[in-house]
Design an enzyme around this catalytic site. Sequence first.
Site, PDB file in Angstrom:
ATOM      1  N   GLY A   1     -94.910  85.053 -25.925  1.00 46.42           N
ATOM      2  CA  GLY A   1     -95.669  84.986 -27.162  1.00 46.42           C
ATOM      3  C   GLY A   1     -95.587  85.957 -27.628  1.00 46.42           C
ATOM      4  N   ARG A   2     -95.995  86.925 -28.033  1.00 53.86           N
ATOM      5  CA  ARG A   2     -95.630  87.821 -29.370  1.00 53.86           C
ATOM      6  C   ARG A   2     -95.246  88.516 -28.541  1.00 53.86           C
ATOM      7  NH1 ARG A   2     -99.939  91.023 -33.490  1.00 53.86           N
ATOM      8  NH2 ARG A   2    -101.292  90.671 -31.623  1.00 53.86           N
TER       9      ARG A   2
ATOM     10  N   SER B   1     -94.262  79.671 -18.943  1.00 55.57           N
ATOM     11  CA  SER B   1     -95.543  79.688 -19.090  1.00 55.57           C
ATOM     12  C   SER B   1     -96.104  77.958 -19.248  1.00 55.57           C
ATOM     13  CB  SER B   1     -96.050  79.768 -20.708  1.00 55.57           C
ATOM     14  OG  SER B   1     -96.187  80.073 -21.439  1.00 55.57           O
TER      15      SER B   1
ATOM     16  N   THR C   1     -99.382  94.748 -18.241  1.00 54.32           N
ATOM     17  CA  THR C   1     -99.385  95.723 -19.299  1.00 54.32           C
ATOM     18  C   THR C   1    -100.267  94.295 -20.316  1.00 54.32           C
ATOM     19  OG1 THR C   1     -97.575  94.664 -20.801  1.00 54.32           O
ATOM     20  CG2 THR C   1     -97.516  97.170 -19.540  1.00 54.32           C
TER      21      THR C   1
ATOM     22  N   ARG D   1    -103.642  92.029 -18.810  1.00 50.79           N
ATOM     23  CA  ARG D   1    -104.972  92.340 -17.760  1.00 50.79           C
ATOM     24  C   ARG D   1    -104.454  92.106 -16.862  1.00 50.79           C
ATOM     25  NH1 ARG D   1    -106.087  93.348 -22.116  1.00 50.79           N
ATOM     26  NH2 ARG D   1    -106.769  92.770 -23.524  1.00 50.79           N
TER      27      ARG D   1
ATOM     28  N   GLU E   1    -112.298  98.696 -14.557  1.00 51.72           N
ATOM     29  CA  GLU E   1    -111.539  99.734 -15.606  1.00 51.72           C
ATOM     30  C   GLU E   1    -112.559 101.141 -15.742  1.00 51.72           C
ATOM     31  OE1 GLU E   1    -108.765  98.260 -18.559  1.00 51.72           O
ATOM     32  OE2 GLU E   1    -108.140  97.467 -17.705  1.00 51.72           O
TER      33      GLU E   1
ATOM     34  N   HIS F   1    -103.929 102.229 -18.835  1.00 47.37           N
ATOM     35  CA  HIS F   1    -105.169 101.196 -19.935  1.00 47.37           C
ATOM     36  C   HIS F   1    -104.245 101.904 -21.095  1.00 47.37           C
ATOM     37  CE1 HIS F   1    -106.273  97.085 -21.407  1.00 47.37           C
ATOM     38  NE2 HIS F   1    -105.576  97.308 -22.040  1.00 47.37           N
TER      39      HIS F   1
END
Length: 313
Positions: free
Chosen positions: A150-151, A171, A230, A232, A261, A280
């Site tokens: 994605g982006r 994906s 980076t 989830r 977290e 995070h």
Amino acid sequence: MKIAVLDDYQNVALECADWTSLDAEIEVFSEPFAGPDEAVARLAGFDVVVAMRERTPFPAAVLDRLPALKLLVSTGRRNAAIDLDAARRNGVVVSATGALAYPTVEHAWALILAGARNLPVEFRSMREGGWQIGLGMGLRDKTLGLLGLGRLGAEVARIGLAFGMRPIAWSQHLTQERAAEHGVTAVSKEDLFAQADVLSVHLVLSERTRGLVGAAEFAAMKPSALLVNTSRGPIVDEAALVDALRRKEIAAAALDVYDVEPLPAEHPLRALDNAILTPHIGYVSRETYEVFYGGAVQDIAAFQTGSPINVLN
């Protein structure tokens, strides 16, 4: 109007936007709540809550117990920690802010470089009076595997090309044509894990992606491979990852996200030399916070006039 600004770990919320434009009493919470009961107790009486990303969950069990709450601002548009239906049922407007993608991309590359060149180990050696410890891995001509294009994944691929890497991606719905637009080769999931020297995760967490990277995937990877996450934490099976790192099934993992977290102090990942851990902070930059908190002020001001903006529910 009483406004609660949550999880401002760095105590910078009030300096990252002009809150003086609001006719309100503002309280900033810098420490995470211990659980839903504390969240309800501490937030009772607040009309507005500004939630920093997904740090504090707002399920129905919390929203049902906050009768004074009228506006919940999510920093960023995607926030899986807010039950939008429960908010609507309780008459709570949920508004969003803008966000920046590039800080997370930059942090992904910080982790890739740290892992490739064994930087945490070398940093520690220098502080302890030592010298060279390990043998780093160059990135030129290596395969950069992208789990998701994605982006963010596309930006990581672009930088990989600048390093002279060969980017590949998988994906569920990725086509060869879509991948080629970014100089990337679309491959099967099996080939992605088997070929990647660096594998970077860039998927949205969903029931389809939860636990997507598990024991079988680690077994398929090169023993010299570096996993970077980076996105989830729950996309990667944490127990399987700890086992793979302990057995040196892969060389290292560089992580910014976790199942729980903040990461518990006694978590086994903290004890592994081949686990590079950051708390995070992929999105945690002054520029991002100015967008988040500036947008929150705009959302609250619009709500005060009776014309809410950027409404998610």
